[in-house]
Motif scaffolding. Structure first.
Motif, PDB file in Angstrom:
ATOM      1  N   ALA A   1       0.824  -1.227   0.087  1.00 43.26           N
ATOM      2  CA  ALA A   1       0.057  -0.077  -0.069  1.00 43.26           C
ATOM      3  C   ALA A   1       0.736   1.309  -0.006  1.00 43.26           C
ATOM      4  CB  ALA A   1      -1.053   0.142   1.379  1.00 43.26           C
ATOM      5  N   THR A   2       1.774   1.157   1.026  1.00 45.16           N
ATOM      6  CA  THR A   2       2.842   2.532   0.851  1.00 45.16           C
ATOM      7  C   THR A   2       3.600   2.623  -0.553  1.00 45.16           C
ATOM      8  OG1 THR A   2       4.566   1.359   1.806  1.00 45.16           O
ATOM      9  CG2 THR A   2       3.099   2.412   2.982  1.00 45.16           C
ATOM     10  N   ASN A   3       3.966   1.681  -1.141  1.00 45.29           N
ATOM     11  CA  ASN A   3       4.706   1.737  -2.454  1.00 45.29           C
ATOM     12  C   ASN A   3       3.434   2.229  -3.613  1.00 45.29           C
ATOM     13  OD1 ASN A   3       7.061   0.757  -1.415  1.00 45.29           O
ATOM     14  ND2 ASN A   3       6.638  -1.228  -2.010  1.00 45.29           N
ATOM     15  N   GLN A   4       2.003   1.678  -3.374  1.00 41.18           N
ATOM     16  CA  GLN A   4       1.145   2.134  -4.416  1.00 41.18           C
ATOM     17  C   GLN A   4       0.878   3.742  -4.055  1.00 41.18           C
ATOM     18  OE1 GLN A   4      -2.157  -0.266  -4.447  1.00 41.18           O
ATOM     19  NE2 GLN A   4      -3.375   1.106  -5.831  1.00 41.18           N
ATOM     20  N   GLY A   5       0.577   4.019  -2.805  1.00 42.44           N
ATOM     21  CA  GLY A   5       0.598   5.463  -2.355  1.00 42.44           C
ATOM     22  C   GLY A   5       1.617   6.471  -2.711  1.00 42.44           C
TER      23      GLY A   5
END
Length: 338
Positions: A69-73
């Motif tokens: 999720a953080t990478n996508q964010g």
């Protein structure tokens, strides 16, 4: 300098949580305000959609959540910040960027190959299935777009038709749809043939108005460059040098589908769109779209692109609704108690 969104620091990452710092350059106050939105609504939208916690100060952002999720964010923040250089962001733009980056494992470089050039705007494919669909619309004479509502099947087909007409690849656009009501009986509809069929073709008209303008669409209809063709009246015709769109094809019978597909003439391209989970045919009648998928699946020159719940580009709630109905259908097929 912009104050931190959160007065308290993010807690230490747990074993299942990942912390990621993102620094966006240049540190431009107006662009940062554009990115975050009024009262940080864009940041909250990203947090809610990806299950993240985000805080920022100036051009520095801290993201907390799962590693995926953080990478996508981070990708979404960078893409949106790049867009702030030329446009004013709104929740719809943020939503579309989230959709575009929903498949990081299959992400492809941004390319003009995946942009349809309509008269008034460019339409960009988002996600691997839309990209495959746009490629098929340009390269194949017959393309089937099959999937749930909100995946862009009809919209992209209309954009491809407008692009082909503008490039003189075809001489006209033909809009076709079976006149089947969604569970209602509307009775007699007044007016000429176009007026009788207009209610069924409204989604395609709306897309045409957006891409070409109301006045130009009206003039092209008057000149028969854009034609409304009820499916029931297609028999005996041969459509040459036309871009033909059959919408809501799940409501055709196998006989109607065969009749439509054999209308394709020289220099023409045809697109068939539909959602096999929303058939309005009488009980017991086989859908022509289902039948064509089985019969034509191995035919050279025919492309089938199947969309799923993850490809929905409308309101995020629509994606969850489609997924919930798909899960329920799967349980019914497996014989689970309801």
């Amino acid at each position: 300098m912009r104050a931190w969104r959160r007065t308290s620091p993010l807690p230490e990452a747990s074993a299942a949580e990942h912390l990621l710092d993102v620094v966006l350059a240049p540190d431009d106050h107006e662009r940062m305000a554009n990115l975050c939105g009024q009262f940080d609504e864009h940041i909250r939208q990203i947090e809610d959609r990806l299950g993240l916690r985000i805080r920022n100060r100036g051009n520095r952002f801290e993201l907390a959540g799962s590693e995926a999720a953080t990478n996508q964010g981070a990708m979404v923040l960078k893409a949106l910040f790049a867009a702030t250089g030329t446009e004013q962001l709104d929740p719809e733009r943020v939503h579309m960027t989230l959709v575009e980056h929903a498949h990081p494992e299959t992400a492809v470089p941004r390319s003009d190959d995946y942009v349809l050039h309509a008269r008034r705007r460019d339409v960009r494919a988002r996600g691997p299935n839309q990209i495959a669909y746009v490629r098929a619309l340009r390269e194949r004479d017959l393309t089937f777009g099959i999937g749930p509502a909100g995946t862009g099947k009809t919209y992209l087909a209309v954009a491809a038709a407008v692009e082909a007409l503008g490039a003189d690849a075809v001489r006209r656009i033909v809009l076709v749809r079976p006149a089947v009501e969604a569970g209602e009986r509307l009775g007699f509809l007044p007016g000429d043939m176009a007026q009788k069929v207009d209610p069924y073709l409204r989604p395609m008209y709306d897309a045409l108005y957006e891409m070409m303008g109301f006045d130009r669409v009206g003039k092209l209809i008057d000149r028969h460059v854009i034609e409304v063709a009820p499916l029931a009246f297609m028999r005996g015709r041969t459509l040459n040098e036309a871009f033909v769109i059959l919408d809501e094809a799940q409501n055709t019978t196998p006989e109607q589908m065969k009749m439509f597909l054999t209308r394709i003439g020289f220099g023409s391209r045809a697109v068939v769109t539909g959602d096999v989970t929303q058939t309005d045919l009488p009980p017991g009648r086989l859908s022509g779209l289902n039948h064509a998928s089985r019969v034509l699946g191995s035919i050279a020159g025919v492309a089938f692109v199947h969309f799923g719940p993850k490809d929905v580009v409308r309101h995020p709630l629509v994606q969850r609704i489609v997924a919930a109905y798909a899960d329920d259908d799967a349980k019914r097929r497996d014989g689970e108690p309801q």
